[in-house]
Design an enzyme around this catalytic site. Structure first.
Site, PDB file in Angstrom:
ATOM      1  N   TYR A  43      55.599  31.766  46.198  1.00 28.73           N
ATOM      2  CA  TYR A  43      56.270  31.413  44.962  1.00 28.73           C
ATOM      3  C   TYR A  43      57.083  30.136  45.169  1.00 28.73           C
ATOM      4  O   TYR A  43      57.030  29.516  46.229  1.00 28.73           O
ATOM      5  CB  TYR A  43      57.127  32.580  44.472  1.00 28.73           C
ATOM      6  CG  TYR A  43      56.288  33.801  44.165  1.00 28.73           C
ATOM      7  CD1 TYR A  43      55.399  33.802  43.100  1.00 28.73           C
ATOM      8  CD2 TYR A  43      56.357  34.945  44.957  1.00 28.73           C
ATOM      9  CE1 TYR A  43      54.606  34.904  42.818  1.00 28.73           C
ATOM     10  CE2 TYR A  43      55.563  36.051  44.690  1.00 28.73           C
ATOM     11  CZ  TYR A  43      54.695  36.030  43.627  1.00 28.73           C
ATOM     12  OH  TYR A  43      53.902  37.106  43.363  1.00 28.73           O
ATOM     13  N   ARG A  85      54.490  51.512  49.232  1.00 23.32           N
ATOM     14  CA  ARG A  85      53.415  52.290  48.613  1.00 23.32           C
ATOM     15  C   ARG A  85      53.507  53.754  49.017  1.00 23.32           C
ATOM     16  O   ARG A  85      53.090  54.644  48.259  1.00 23.32           O
ATOM     17  CB  ARG A  85      52.056  51.697  48.993  1.00 23.32           C
ATOM     18  CG  ARG A  85      51.696  50.445  48.198  1.00 23.32           C
ATOM     19  CD  ARG A  85      50.426  49.797  48.707  1.00 23.32           C
ATOM     20  NE  ARG A  85      50.604  49.223  50.035  1.00 23.32           N
ATOM     21  CZ  ARG A  85      49.627  48.781  50.810  1.00 23.32           C
ATOM     22  NH1 ARG A  85      48.369  48.865  50.390  1.00 23.32           N
ATOM     23  NH2 ARG A  85      49.872  48.248  51.982  1.00 23.32           N
ATOM     24  N   ALA A 101      40.052  67.382  42.134  1.00 25.76           N
ATOM     25  CA  ALA A 101      40.466  67.830  40.800  1.00 25.76           C
ATOM     26  C   ALA A 101      40.789  69.316  40.801  1.00 25.76           C
ATOM     27  O   ALA A 101      41.823  69.745  40.275  1.00 25.76           O
ATOM     28  CB  ALA A 101      39.372  67.519  39.781  1.00 25.76           C
ATOM     29  N   GLU A 152      35.408  77.611  46.474  1.00 25.80           N
ATOM     30  CA  GLU A 152      34.597  76.456  46.846  1.00 25.80           C
ATOM     31  C   GLU A 152      33.343  76.946  47.562  1.00 25.80           C
ATOM     32  O   GLU A 152      33.412  77.751  48.495  1.00 25.80           O
ATOM     33  CB  GLU A 152      35.398  75.530  47.765  1.00 25.80           C
ATOM     34  CG  GLU A 152      34.591  74.502  48.532  1.00 25.80           C
ATOM     35  CD  GLU A 152      33.779  73.571  47.647  1.00 25.80           C
ATOM     36  OE1 GLU A 152      32.634  73.256  48.029  1.00 25.80           O
ATOM     37  OE2 GLU A 152      34.272  73.167  46.575  1.00 25.80           O
TER      38      GLU A 152
END
Length: 498
Positions: free
Chosen positions: A184, A340, A416, A435
């Site tokens: 920057y 993060r 999910a 599963e």
């Protein structure tokens, strides 16, 4: 009466020791560095989304938060309209709400100030903006030409930094951080790659630090001696002919010796070496302090303390708390940035402190939702923490206990199904997860086998650990057809079979 130490204080005594920075004390040595989130709307004002995002990390136990970069000048533009504008007086009231929310949970928060210089897009706002830099040169980010700044323009930019710093002080921030890194405006003045000036602002170390120091002086004059002012500096540009640690340490020391700043936040990379700013999963862990990335990283750890006696912070794909502990304990750094890490799990600090490491959701370093979404003009999220950026709706402690706990069946043990089973169990239901394979994880198990994608394995490992600790009944090697599901007799069924 002395309170007994928590497990994390015993295992990581250096991490969980307080740190004095200027006139403030931070409760531990873990921080989240500035990162763009894309929450601000076109008006550039702090909004509820940003307030809840920052408060969530403070609630999770973090020591220090640095806000995403705030533009200080009308000619400073990013790639889009999603960054805040610290020079607007209207920011004070909104920022005060964010500061109060962070302070309420014991965290400290600093506002980062920036001028993008050539790294913006001239047409990113409501009308075209001038791109200014130390020299006439194309931006490596957007391939636009920037014009060499005049002395009058440099003075104006410094005054706007001072204005934004006064606004931050009025809002109650614990300090401001001047963004002198990553390509920057001010970092380009500090770079012999970009700074080709032949006047008193280029050509030597004493000259290239002149404009950054002038900005520091204006800011210090504006906020007084007791307000924290820090700088973020790329101590390795990680580019051909770029500045590496040995020279960058000398450069940084010249700025520190002015006595104008209270800390140095050390980082690496520029827009021409973007991966060194935000290392993906195939970078070695701790690369900036141990080597394995670009530039002269192995020198950086040894040289950090040469910067000054004021606090120094470090980044560099540091994800292991034991490594963070060793860095602080050895005196190599005063604070470790795990940014993060705390997007993925805002409770990371509290889980570490309370001995709940088996509940941590680890960042997989995919850069998909936190970086790729941002570069597409969207607000950030997180692959392993979809509540990131949506804390007001889905954040910590928003789950409501079920009025009538039920017996529920989840069919399919991919991510999910695992997340659904965990959430149902956290609401108080009795949950069975079925599963047909011999392992949980679904297609993430395949993804983790790809070259340089081993961190995808955290998804299955973390969720399974959390499921077992929560008391979900897991049935592997169990295939159910429609008749078997009906015969199970559950009060409700979720099919998560892909």
């Amino acid at each position: 009466m002395t309170q007994p130490k928590q497990p994390g204080e015993l295992r990581y005594p250096s991490i969980f020791s307080p740190l004095r920075i200027g006139n403030i004390t931070v409760r531990n040595r873990l921080m989240q560095t500035a990162h763009a989130k894309g929450f601000a709307s076109a008006d550039g004002l702090t909004n509820d989304r940003d307030i809840h995002y920052q408060a969530e990390r403070a609630k999770g136990g973090i020591g220090l938060i640095v806000t995403g970069a705030r533009h200080v000048h009308p000619q400073s533009t990013g790639p889009n309209r999603s960054l805040a504008r610290g020079n607007r007086e209207e920011m004070i009231e909104r920022d005060a709400e964010m500061v109060n929310a962070v302070h309420a949970f014991g965290g400290r928060i600093v506002a980062q100030l920036i001028h993008f210089g050539p790294q913006g897009r001239s047409g990113a706002l409501d009308d075209y903006r001038l791109l200014m830099g130390p020299s006439t040169m194309k931006s490596p980010a957007y391939n636009e030409w920037a014009r060499e700044m005049t002395k009058a323009e440099m003075d104006e930019v410094s005054e706007h930094f001072a204005l934004a710093a006064r606004n931050a002080q009025a809002a109650g921030f614990d300090g401001v951080e001047l963004h002198y890194s990553h390509g920057y405006l001010h970092q380009q003045f500090l770079s012999f790659v970009y700074n080709k000036r032949t006047d008193e602002y280029g050509g030597s170390l004493d000259n290239i630090v002149r404009f950054p120091i002038e900005t520091m002086q204006r800011v210090r004059e504006a906020v007084g001696p007791d307000f924290v002012v820090g700088i973020r500096v790329s101590l390795d540009e990680c580019t051909v002919e770029g500045m590496h640690a040995d020279t960058a340490i000398l450069m940084t020391r010249k700025m520190v010796e002015t006595g104008l700043i209270d800390y140095v936040s050390a980082t690496a990379g520029t827009y021409a070496a973007h991966a060194d700013q935000i290392p993906p999963g195939d970078y070695p862990e701790n690369w900036l302090v141990e080597g394995g990335g670009g530039g002269s990283a192995p020198r950086l750890r040894a040289a950090l303390r040469e910067v000054s006696d004021i606090p120094v912070f470090i980044v560099g794909h540091i994800v292991d708390p034991e490594k963070a502990e060793s860095l602080v304990a050895s005196g190599a750094t005063d604070m470790v940035a795990m940014t993060r890490t705390q997007i993925a799990d805002p409770e990371f600090c509290n889980k570490l402190l309370q001995g709940r490491e088996d509940e941590i959701s680890h960042c997989i370093r995919c850069n998909q939702a936190c970086i790729a979404r941002l570069m597409a003009g969207n607000a950030i999220s997180c692959v392993v923490n979809p509540a990131a950026g949506r804390e007001q709706r889905f954040g910590l402690h928003t789950l409501q206990a079920a009025e009538r706990p039920a017996d529920l069946l989840v069919v399919g043990g991919g991510p999910a199904g695992m997340k659904a089973a965990l959430t149902l169990r956290q609401r108080g239901h009795r949950v069975t997860l079925v599963e047909r394979g011999e392992r949980l994880g679904g297609q993430t198990l395949l993804a983790a086998q790809l070259p340089r994608r081993h961190k995808f394995g955290f998804i299955a490992r973390d969720l399974e650990s959390q499921l077992r600790k929560a008391g979900v009944d897991i049935r592997l090697n169990t295939a159910l057809d429609a008749e078997a599901i009906v015969a199970w007799g559950a009060d409700g069924v979720i099919l998560a079979t892909g």
